[in-house]
Design a protein around this motif. Structure first.
Motif, PDB file in Angstrom:
ATOM      1  N   TYR A  94      -2.165   8.401   7.071  1.00  0.00           N
ATOM      2  CA  TYR A  94      -2.351   7.182   6.818  1.00  0.00           C
ATOM      3  C   TYR A  94      -3.804   6.929   6.335  1.00  0.00           C
ATOM      4  O   TYR A  94      -4.704   8.005   6.888  1.00  0.00           O
ATOM      5  CB  TYR A  94      -2.078   6.171   7.611  1.00  0.00           C
ATOM      6  N   THR A 106      -6.725  -2.800   3.954  1.00  0.00           N
ATOM      7  CA  THR A 106      -5.751  -2.287   3.464  1.00  0.00           C
ATOM      8  C   THR A 106      -4.954  -0.943   4.040  1.00  0.00           C
ATOM      9  O   THR A 106      -6.069  -0.025   4.269  1.00  0.00           O
ATOM     10  CB  THR A 106      -5.723  -2.083   1.955  1.00  0.00           C
ATOM     11  N   LYS A 108      -2.807   2.348   4.169  1.00  0.00           N
ATOM     12  CA  LYS A 108      -1.753   3.179   3.174  1.00  0.00           C
ATOM     13  C   LYS A 108      -1.097   4.351   3.956  1.00  0.00           C
ATOM     14  O   LYS A 108      -1.813   4.806   4.682  1.00  0.00           O
ATOM     15  CB  LYS A 108      -2.688   3.634   1.765  1.00  0.00           C
ATOM     16  N   SER A 117       1.552   0.677   0.334  1.00  0.00           N
ATOM     17  CA  SER A 117       0.220   0.019   0.543  1.00  0.00           C
ATOM     18  C   SER A 117       0.269  -1.319   1.054  1.00  0.00           C
ATOM     19  O   SER A 117       1.143  -2.090   0.360  1.00  0.00           O
ATOM     20  CB  SER A 117      -0.675   0.070  -0.495  1.00  0.00           C
ATOM     21  N   GLN A 204      -4.010  10.398  -4.616  1.00  0.00           N
ATOM     22  CA  GLN A 204      -2.933   9.534  -4.278  1.00  0.00           C
ATOM     23  C   GLN A 204      -1.689  10.077  -5.138  1.00  0.00           C
ATOM     24  O   GLN A 204      -1.261   9.402  -6.132  1.00  0.00           O
ATOM     25  CB  GLN A 204      -2.822   7.923  -4.451  1.00  0.00           C
ATOM     26  N   THR A 208       1.900   4.509  -5.831  1.00  0.00           N
ATOM     27  CA  THR A 208       1.814   3.549  -4.845  1.00  0.00           C
ATOM     28  C   THR A 208       2.343   2.339  -4.784  1.00  0.00           C
ATOM     29  O   THR A 208       2.420   1.736  -6.149  1.00  0.00           O
ATOM     30  CB  THR A 208       0.056   3.274  -4.796  1.00  0.00           C
ATOM     31  N   LYS A 210       2.931  -1.447  -3.615  1.00  0.00           N
ATOM     32  CA  LYS A 210       2.147  -2.449  -2.819  1.00  0.00           C
ATOM     33  C   LYS A 210       3.386  -3.422  -2.182  1.00  0.00           C
ATOM     34  O   LYS A 210       3.991  -3.996  -2.882  1.00  0.00           O
ATOM     35  CB  LYS A 210       1.222  -3.344  -3.604  1.00  0.00           C
ATOM     36  N   TYR A 216       7.165  -2.630   4.681  1.00  0.00           N
ATOM     37  CA  TYR A 216       6.655  -1.237   4.990  1.00  0.00           C
ATOM     38  C   TYR A 216       7.404  -0.891   6.162  1.00  0.00           C
ATOM     39  O   TYR A 216       7.940   0.392   6.237  1.00  0.00           O
ATOM     40  CB  TYR A 216       5.268  -1.095   5.103  1.00  0.00           C
TER      41      TYR A 216
END
Length: 280
Positions: A94, A106, A108, A117, A204, A208, A210, A216
């Motif tokens: 992460y 934030t 990720k 994310s 990345q 990605t 969000k 998550y």
């Protein structure tokens, strides 16, 4: 006069860039709930600029650099050896970015081929203590908090004027020099710091996405039960069709056998990471 102005501007820019700092933490973890004697240790960086900070694994940064070079060097379809990848294994996949103006954190993390994310939605409520001690060169003060199912003790110093720290920790009157949970399963210890030209930009690979933190966590649980549904055919966790991770034995391998071996390897990894830093 114009020349003097350019020199002054260059010196000013140099001064600004020199304000970026890298703090190197030793992270000690017991990620396997069934085997607490299996202790993992690796370095992680906290890069701090005037606008933000980012916390990430040193090995993850090295790994991404290897994959990026292979990708570029192979015209978009490079390969790296399994030995190369073994040398940069990490338990910290992460990254955590803190924006100073918005005060948003934030998080990720990679799940399969994509990066998920989310914005951290739980505040850190610190209880300050008057207790002080010395860690290395720094006079430090104690603070405690309950966060994500663990009780944490932090030691911060006002000698380093950053209200920041490793992982999601921050918001104290100085930089966190050490933070550990009361079970002794996770700790972050500041080892050294130095100036850097600019803070890291992490590669990345993959999409990605969000999401909300709850979404998550749902995806994480799905991954534990069926990891292969998160992989593209041929696997590779975001590198499929771009960078091939090879080993011994040549290229004539049955795709079904490769998939089975990969699934076994991923499930073994999940089993060995059954004691995450966040329990709730």
């Amino acid at each position: 006069m114009k020349k003097i102005g350019i020199i002054a501007l260059a010196l000013f820019m140099q001064h600004i860039s020199a304000q970026n700092n890298r703090f190197v933490y030793q992270v000690t973890m017991k990620p396997d709930a069934e085997n607490k004697t299996d202790i993992k240790t690796e370095n992680a960086y906290l890069d701090i600029s005037a606008e933000k900070s980012i916390f990430y694994s040193e090995n993850r940064y090295k790994r991404d650099s290897i994959l990026q070079k292979a990708f570029q060097g192979g015209g978009g379809r490079g390969s790296v050896s399994r030995e190369q990848m073994e040398g940069v294994r990490t338990n910290i996949n992460y990254s955590v970015e803190k924006d100073k103006s918005s005060q948003k954190t934030t998080f990720k993390d990679r799940i399969g081929r994509d990066i998920y994310s989310y914005e951290e939605d739980r505040p850190l409520n610190w209880k300050m203590s008057s207790e002080t001690t010395k860690i290395g060169d720094y006079k430090v003060q104690k603070a405690t908090t309950d966060f994500a199912g663990r009780k944490w003790t932090a030691w911060f110093t006002t000698d380093l004027p950053y209200q920041d720290g490793p992982y999601k920790f921050g918001g104290l009157p100085g930089l966190i020099v050490k933070v550990e949970d009361d079970k002794g399963e996770y700790s972050f210890d500041l080892m050294k710091n130095y100036k850097i030209g600019e803070i890291a930009t992490l590669n990345q690979f993959g999409n990605t996405l969000k999401v909300k933190r709850a979404d998550y966590l749902k995806q994480q649980e799905k991954y534990k039960t069926d990891p292969m549904s998160f992989m593209q055919s041929g696997g590779g966790g975001g590198f499929a069709g771009t960078v091939r991770v090879g080993g011994r034995g040549g290229g004539n391998q049955n795709p079904a056998d490769m998939r089975k071996r990969m699934e076994e390897r991923v499930k073994e990894e999940i089993k060995k990471n059954s004691n995450p830093i966040e329990l709730q």
